[in-house]
Design an enzyme around this catalytic site. Structure first.
Site, PDB file in Angstrom:
ATOM      1  N   GLY A  45      -9.484  -9.553  33.289  1.00 19.49           N
ATOM      2  CA  GLY A  45      -8.906 -10.014  32.037  1.00 19.49           C
ATOM      3  C   GLY A  45      -7.578  -9.331  31.796  1.00 19.49           C
ATOM      4  N   GLN A  50      -0.576  -6.255  27.001  1.00 20.30           N
ATOM      5  CA  GLN A  50      -0.593  -5.475  28.242  1.00 20.30           C
ATOM      6  C   GLN A  50       0.576  -5.818  29.165  1.00 20.30           C
ATOM      7  OE1 GLN A  50      -4.964  -6.437  28.979  1.00 20.30           O
ATOM      8  NE2 GLN A  50      -4.716  -4.413  29.933  1.00 20.30           N
ATOM      9  N   CYS A  89      -9.769  -0.519  32.424  1.00 25.03           N
ATOM     10  CA  CYS A  89      -8.676  -1.321  31.868  1.00 25.03           C
ATOM     11  C   CYS A  89      -7.450  -1.182  32.760  1.00 25.03           C
ATOM     12  CB  CYS A  89      -8.376  -0.835  30.450  1.00 25.03           C
ATOM     13  SG  CYS A  89      -7.080  -1.750  29.618  1.00 25.03           S
ATOM     14  N   LEU A  90      -6.753  -2.298  32.957  1.00 27.25           N
ATOM     15  CA  LEU A  90      -5.543  -2.257  33.775  1.00 27.25           C
ATOM     16  C   LEU A  90      -4.456  -1.397  33.131  1.00 27.25           C
ATOM     17  CD1 LEU A  90      -5.389  -5.988  34.945  1.00 27.25           C
ATOM     18  CD2 LEU A  90      -6.237  -4.002  36.212  1.00 27.25           C
ATOM     19  N   HIS A 131     -13.336  -7.121  25.022  1.00 27.55           N
ATOM     20  CA  HIS A 131     -12.364  -6.132  25.491  1.00 27.55           C
ATOM     21  C   HIS A 131     -10.944  -6.670  25.305  1.00 27.55           C
ATOM     22  CE1 HIS A 131     -11.003  -2.937  28.432  1.00 27.55           C
ATOM     23  NE2 HIS A 131      -9.977  -3.764  28.456  1.00 27.55           N
ATOM     24  N   GLU A 132     -10.715  -7.907  25.756  1.00 28.25           N
ATOM     25  CA  GLU A 132      -9.371  -8.493  25.663  1.00 28.25           C
ATOM     26  C   GLU A 132      -8.994  -8.789  24.210  1.00 28.25           C
ATOM     27  OE1 GLU A 132      -7.493  -8.165  28.159  1.00 28.25           O
ATOM     28  OE2 GLU A 132      -9.138  -7.698  29.525  1.00 28.25           O
ATOM     29  N   HIS A 135      -7.530  -5.863  22.512  1.00 28.52           N
ATOM     30  CA  HIS A 135      -6.107  -5.640  22.810  1.00 28.52           C
ATOM     31  C   HIS A 135      -5.224  -6.349  21.781  1.00 28.52           C
ATOM     32  CE1 HIS A 135      -5.994  -3.282  26.442  1.00 28.52           C
ATOM     33  NE2 HIS A 135      -6.842  -4.084  27.058  1.00 28.52           N
TER      34      HIS A 135
END
Length: 190
Positions: A45, A50, A89-90, A131-132, A135
């Site tokens: 995701g 991000q 997480c990225l 999670h996304e 953000h």
């Protein structure tokens, strides 16, 4: 096109994203670039903040391999049942923590064609969506876990950023020094 992934410590990750005003070719291209970036980084995701865009949009590919775009999403329902899962997480690479979240969610959003949809999700898909979605609200997964772990992680990334900035300064100084030597040599040869 692969986009730069913003890391913990950048302000945009802590800001609330703004609604997408128009779903057009530019937004569809951004979604495509986000999928390419996410897959290149081995993610499941990726949210607009991000990649440095303060927009309410995220993309995911869960374990069913379906590409999903969520534009201006709203989580309208969560289950009382919760489950634990180790998240990463990225934007916080190589840092993992077990996070408790609702097992199921219902979300409404628009897809990349501008069509509204409602999705009932559970398990891994529900977790990625939450999670996304976080953000877009300026929330990182570490905020939902152990406070000491979050503080330690934030400090660790702050130090990384400081080291990177120092390295960049040294590199720039070296480049200026080389450029000055070349310019002096060229001036001498005239």
């Amino acid at each position: 096109m692969i986009l730069k992934i913003i890391k913990l410590g950048e302000d945009i990750l802590r800001e609330k994203a703004e609604p997408v005003s128009e779903i057009n070719d530019e937004i569809r291209k951004l979604a495509d670039d986000m999928f390419e970036t996410m897959l290149d980084a081995d993610g499941v995701g990726l949210a607009c903040p991000q990649v440095g865009k303060k927009l309410r949009m995220f993309v995911i590919i869960a374990d069913d391999d379906v590409r999903r775009v969520f534009i201006n999403p709203q989580i309208i329902k969560t289950s009382e049942q919760v489950c634990d899962y180790e998240e990463g997480c990225l934007s916080i690479p190589q840092v993992y923590e077990t996070i408790t979240r609702p097992q199921k969610v219902t979300i409404q959003a628009f897809n990349e064609k501008g069509r509204p949809f409602t999705l009932d999700a559970d398990g891994f898909l529900a977790r990625i969506i939450q999670h996304e979605y976080d953000h877009l609200e300026g929330i990182m997964y570490i905020d939902r876990g152990d406070k000491k772990f979050a503080e330690k992680t934030i400090e660790q990334f702050k130090k990384r950023a400081e080291r990177a900035a120092e390295k960049s300064k040294l590199k720039e100084a070296k480049a200026r020094k080389i450029a000055a030597k070349i310019a002096a040599k060229e001036a001498k040869n005239k």
